[in-house]
Design a protein around this motif. Structure first.
Motif, PDB file in Angstrom:
ATOM      1  N   THR A 423      25.251  87.595 -16.173  1.00 49.94           N
ATOM      2  CA  THR A 423      24.353  88.712 -16.491  1.00 49.94           C
ATOM      3  C   THR A 423      25.015  89.997 -16.798  1.00 49.94           C
ATOM      4  O   THR A 423      24.358  91.035 -17.304  1.00 49.94           O
ATOM      5  N   ARG A 424      26.130  90.149 -16.676  1.00 47.08           N
ATOM      6  CA  ARG A 424      27.012  91.171 -16.969  1.00 47.08           C
ATOM      7  C   ARG A 424      26.925  91.627 -18.558  1.00 47.08           C
ATOM      8  O   ARG A 424      27.485  92.596 -18.760  1.00 47.08           O
ATOM      9  N   THR A 425      26.640  90.385 -19.443  1.00 45.78           N
ATOM     10  CA  THR A 425      26.304  90.749 -20.552  1.00 45.78           C
ATOM     11  C   THR A 425      25.004  91.676 -20.989  1.00 45.78           C
ATOM     12  O   THR A 425      24.950  92.287 -22.241  1.00 45.78           O
ATOM     13  N   ILE A 426      24.429  91.852 -20.166  1.00 45.56           N
ATOM     14  CA  ILE A 426      23.037  92.676 -20.228  1.00 45.56           C
ATOM     15  C   ILE A 426      23.116  94.110 -19.977  1.00 45.56           C
ATOM     16  O   ILE A 426      23.675  94.719 -19.057  1.00 45.56           O
ATOM     17  N   GLU A 427      23.082  94.905 -20.969  1.00 44.85           N
ATOM     18  CA  GLU A 427      23.440  96.231 -21.124  1.00 44.85           C
ATOM     19  C   GLU A 427      22.517  97.159 -20.227  1.00 44.85           C
ATOM     20  O   GLU A 427      23.190  97.789 -19.181  1.00 44.85           O
ATOM     21  N   ILE A 436      18.962  88.963 -12.277  1.00 43.42           N
ATOM     22  CA  ILE A 436      19.918  88.610 -11.088  1.00 43.42           C
ATOM     23  C   ILE A 436      18.684  88.376 -10.106  1.00 43.42           C
ATOM     24  O   ILE A 436      18.773  87.303  -9.177  1.00 43.42           O
ATOM     25  N   PHE A 437      17.619  89.072  -9.858  1.00 42.99           N
ATOM     26  CA  PHE A 437      16.622  88.626  -8.778  1.00 42.99           C
ATOM     27  C   PHE A 437      16.078  87.585  -9.095  1.00 42.99           C
ATOM     28  O   PHE A 437      15.680  86.924  -7.831  1.00 42.99           O
ATOM     29  N   VAL A 438      15.703  87.124 -10.046  1.00 42.49           N
ATOM     30  CA  VAL A 438      14.734  85.887 -10.325  1.00 42.49           C
ATOM     31  C   VAL A 438      15.593  84.715 -10.552  1.00 42.49           C
ATOM     32  O   VAL A 438      15.059  83.532 -10.490  1.00 42.49           O
ATOM     33  N   THR A 439      16.848  84.912 -11.034  1.00 43.34           N
ATOM     34  CA  THR A 439      17.768  83.514 -11.322  1.00 43.34           C
ATOM     35  C   THR A 439      17.658  82.652 -10.458  1.00 43.34           C
ATOM     36  O   THR A 439      17.704  81.271 -10.493  1.00 43.34           O
ATOM     37  N   PRO A 440      17.642  82.795  -8.998  1.00 47.00           N
ATOM     38  CA  PRO A 440      17.860  81.780  -7.947  1.00 47.00           C
ATOM     39  C   PRO A 440      16.624  81.094  -7.894  1.00 47.00           C
ATOM     40  O   PRO A 440      16.830  80.087  -7.444  1.00 47.00           O
ATOM     41  N   GLU A 690      27.670  91.827  -7.449  1.00 46.99           N
ATOM     42  CA  GLU A 690      27.181  92.189  -8.826  1.00 46.99           C
ATOM     43  C   GLU A 690      26.378  93.487  -8.728  1.00 46.99           C
ATOM     44  O   GLU A 690      26.179  94.165  -9.342  1.00 46.99           O
ATOM     45  N   THR A 691      25.792  93.971  -7.609  1.00 52.86           N
ATOM     46  CA  THR A 691      24.832  94.897  -7.582  1.00 52.86           C
ATOM     47  C   THR A 691      25.603  95.847  -6.510  1.00 52.86           C
ATOM     48  O   THR A 691      25.000  96.905  -6.292  1.00 52.86           O
TER      49      THR A 691
END
Length: 720
Positions: A423-427, A436-440, A690-691
């Motif tokens: 998700t680091r590619t998302i500006e 990040i929150f919904v990926t799991p 990441e957060t």
């Protein structure tokens, strides 16, 4: 080939090197997205890189050390890509925080401004803003070869004279020009001589008040304070209030003035480029990229090609990662066995079953992480990823996500750990946080053993039309449920999450190129190191805690349980493997983990579970596939690798009333619980990483656990 005129001597002084012998010089790399900034950073620093975070914000900061001369080194800071000094995202905000605070510890001695020579007019907007801040600067003019192919001729000597800074032609793909850039940086680089924007007279009174109040070096910096005082984290509330009062007093209209400034700057840029650049583009110079884009961004074929690429990518990840993962797993097991041949005792068990087992749980993810980021880096290097994000943005934005959310979400089917790192590619910080929150909620491969066993227990082996398996359809439904839950949760979070940051989607299509393999390799190393040394610390700690809880119990409860179970073996007449599992199950029940299972049993009983399932829920937090091994030990089913044996013994388990324990109600309740529950501690650890804090991992854990509990309760009641 086009003629490129030689540059004039760089306006540098031979007095003193950048910085002093007592401190390392700080060089900040800044430029537009796709201007070659990151490639230049990799050439300057190589493997001497590290990832930290800017003070006070949750945005990564890449820094590295470069040797300008054998005796002079400098620290290089890779700033986020931006089109101007007026930020629209959290990533861009760190730039003004760094460049507007001369007292800050990261304030640069020199700026290296990267510019795409094939699109020089647009790139010079940022340059002129930076030049007016009067920070010592060098312009690294990249992609000269691309400019020549497009019929663009640049007079470097004239451009250098007009801009008032050293202009160094570089090729960030192959590293040419880096040596010349280092020579210039090793000297005393001066602030830009030229100015490109004249502040209107009616603003000068307010601007000068701000300048003298804060003891700033020039008027343009003071003007930026007026534009952006509310976003500058280093200003105190009193300082912000002072500027706010001035802004109101003088009727300062920020948006209108920003637009007027941009128009004025482009007027200046057009004038200076009249003598410094000539374009002789012919009809046959139409870019190959435009022709390919007609297919790759097509409203039908574009999606088909994208999903075909993803299918091939994840098939390759599963196929290629399995061998090194097995090697790591086998290597850790062999190391454990070898250590046990040397010594025995509690400390050895802690080392092998706690520390090394936890370390193995960290290292085993590396092949997947390395391969996934290798593919992502190749897609980015070739230019295809920009087309994917454009293609998917319109669909994903309706649910509060971003076009760049697509790859992490689909990556979550393999493993949430590298998916969240992607998700680091998302500006946009808001879009990235929602992703990040919904990926799991996307079912990862570690859930497959649970799905396979539970579906095998209660779903018959029926086929429709001769080839559609009922069990396969149920499995597909579980993945679909997870995807729908992720999309719905994102839509809800879109409205719940309050932030002043607006989500913009500005995407420039780079031309298609061959991947720069050095950059791909550096990406793999960087991502793997970040996982092992950051998230790995948390994983290892929790692994040791779980081992202690499962190995020890209050008082002499473990010894008593072992003696009692051994005595029972004389009447149970079990096979050797089953006898060992029976003793292990009794010891586990007497351990702290067993006591905890008994403690939480009242909470999970409404879902149809008993304390034994409760222990499996606890231990599977280390890794979802641990559920099978734990439930096998608890129910004394012998070899957990033998799937048929596991199924048979689980089917033979009885509840308190003598009926089969794993009914469809309990099995489907467990399946739904694992669809929605937080995947594992490694996922929680990487979200923390990441957060940059525990706020969002804890909220995520509470939300997903609550969703899993309520859903499992409803399913159990419906099927009971």
């Amino acid at each position: 080939m086009s003629e490129v005129l030689a540059p004039a001597p760089a306006p540098v002084s031979s007095s003193a090197p950048v910085g002093t012998a007592r401190k390392v010089a700080k060089i900040a790399l800044i430029g537009n997205p796709n201007s070659g900034k990151s490639s230049l950073f990799n050439h300057l620093t190589g493997l001497n890189q590290k990832v930290g975070n800017f003070p006070g914000v949750t945005v990564d900061k890449k820094t590295g050390i470069t040797h300008l001369t054998p005796s002079l080194k400098a620290q290089v800071i890779d700033l986020p890509g931006t089109y101007s000094l007026y930020p629209k995202s959290l990533d861009e905000k760190v730039i003004i925080d760094l460049l507007h605070d001369k007292k800050g510890e990261s304030y640069p001695d020199v700026l290296v401004i990267t510019a795409d020579a094939s699109n020089l007019k647009r790139n010079l907007l940022l340059f002129t803003q930076l030049a007016d801040l009067k920070i010592p600067a060098v312009l690294a003019l990249n992609m000269m070869d691309v400019a020549e192919k497009h019929g663009v001729k640049i007079d470097l000597a004239e451009l250098q004279q007009e801009l008032g800074v050293p202009v160094i032609p570089v090729n960030a793909r192959n590293g040419s020009g880096i040596a010349a850039l280092k020579i210039v940086l090793s000297e005393q680089v001066e602030p830009p001589r030229s100015s490109f924007y004249e502040i209107p007279d009616d603003l000068l009174v307010m601007v000068r008040q701000i300048r003298y109040y804060f003891e700033l070096s020039n008027d343009y910096l003071a003007l930026h304070y007026a534009h952006q005082y509310s976003k500058l984290s280093f200003l105190s509330e009193d300082d912000k209030e002072y500027i706010g009062d001035l802004v109101k007093k003088y009727g300062f209209k920020s948006n209108t003035l920003q637009a007027a400034e941009t128009i004025s700057r482009y007027t200046s840029i057009n004038t200076l480029l009249l003598d410094a650049m000539r374009v002789t583009k012919a009809e046959n110079n139409e870019q190959f990229s435009n022709k390919v884009d007609q297919v790759l961004t097509h409203k039908v074929f574009g999606y088909l090609i994208f999903f075909g690429v993803l299918f091939l990518m994840f098939q390759a990840i599963f196929a290629w990662a399995s061998y090194p993962m097995d090697l790591i797993d086998g290597g850790v097991a062999s190391l454990n066995a070898w250590i046990h041949t040397l010594a025995e005792g509690p400390l050895v068990d802690l080392l092998t079953e706690g520390v090394l087992a936890g370390l193995g749980g960290v290292l085993i993810f590396i092949p997947q992480i390395a391969l996934l980021f290798a593919f992502i880096a190749i897609l980015e290097e070739t230019g295809y990823m920009a087309r994917v994000t454009f293609l998917m943005d319109k669909i994903m934005r309706k649910f509060g996500l971003n076009g760049k959310s697509v790859v992490p979400l689909i990556s979550g089917v393999a493993c949430a750990v590298p998916a969240i790192m992607a998700t680091r590619t998302i500006e946009s910080w808001k879009d990235r946080l929602i992703t990040i929150f919904v990926t799991p909620l996307m079912s990862c491969s570690a859930r497959l053993p649970i799905y396979a066993i539970m579906i095998g227990l209660v779903v018959p082996e029926k086929y429709f039309l001769g080839f559609l398996s009922l069990q396969g359809l149920v499995l597909m439904a579980l993945y679909l449920i997870g995807f729908v839950a992720a999309i719905v949760s994102a839509a809800i979070l879109k409205w719940v999450l309050k932030t002043k940051e607006r989500s913009y989607f500005i995407m420039e299509f780079p031309t298609y190129k061959m991947p720069r393999w050095k950059n791909v390799g550096l990406t793999i190393v960087e991502k793997s190191k970040a996982f092992v040394f950051q998230a790995g610390k948390v994983i290892l700690a929790i692994s040791v805690i779980l081992w202690v809880m499962s190995t020890y119990g209050p008082g002499n409860s473990i010894e008593q349980a072992e003696a009692r179970a051994t005595a029972e073996l004389t009447t149970l007449n079990l096979e050797e493997a089953d006898a060992e599992a029976h003793v292990a199950g009794q010891k586990l029940e007497a351990s702290y983990a067993g006591k905890f299972g008994k403690f939480i049993e009242p909470a999970i009983r409404p879902l149809g579970y008993d304390w034994k399932v409760g222990i499996a829920l606890l231990t599977s937090f280390a890794a979802r596939e641990v559920f099978v091994g734990t439930i096998s030990t608890i129910y004394s089913v012998g070899d957990a690798e033998n799937e048929a044996t596991v199924k048979e013994k689980l089917m033979a388990q009885k509840d308190a009333s003598g009926q089969p324990f794993f009914t469809p109600a309990r099995a489907f309740s467990l399946l739904i619980f694992y669809v929605f529950a937080m995947q594992c501690m490694s996922t929680l650890a990487v979200v923390y990483r990441e957060t940059k804090g525990w706020k969002w991992p804890i909220l995520q854990l509470v939300y997903m656990t609550g969703l899993a509990y309520v859903s499992a309760f409803i399913v159990f009641r419906l099927f009971s």
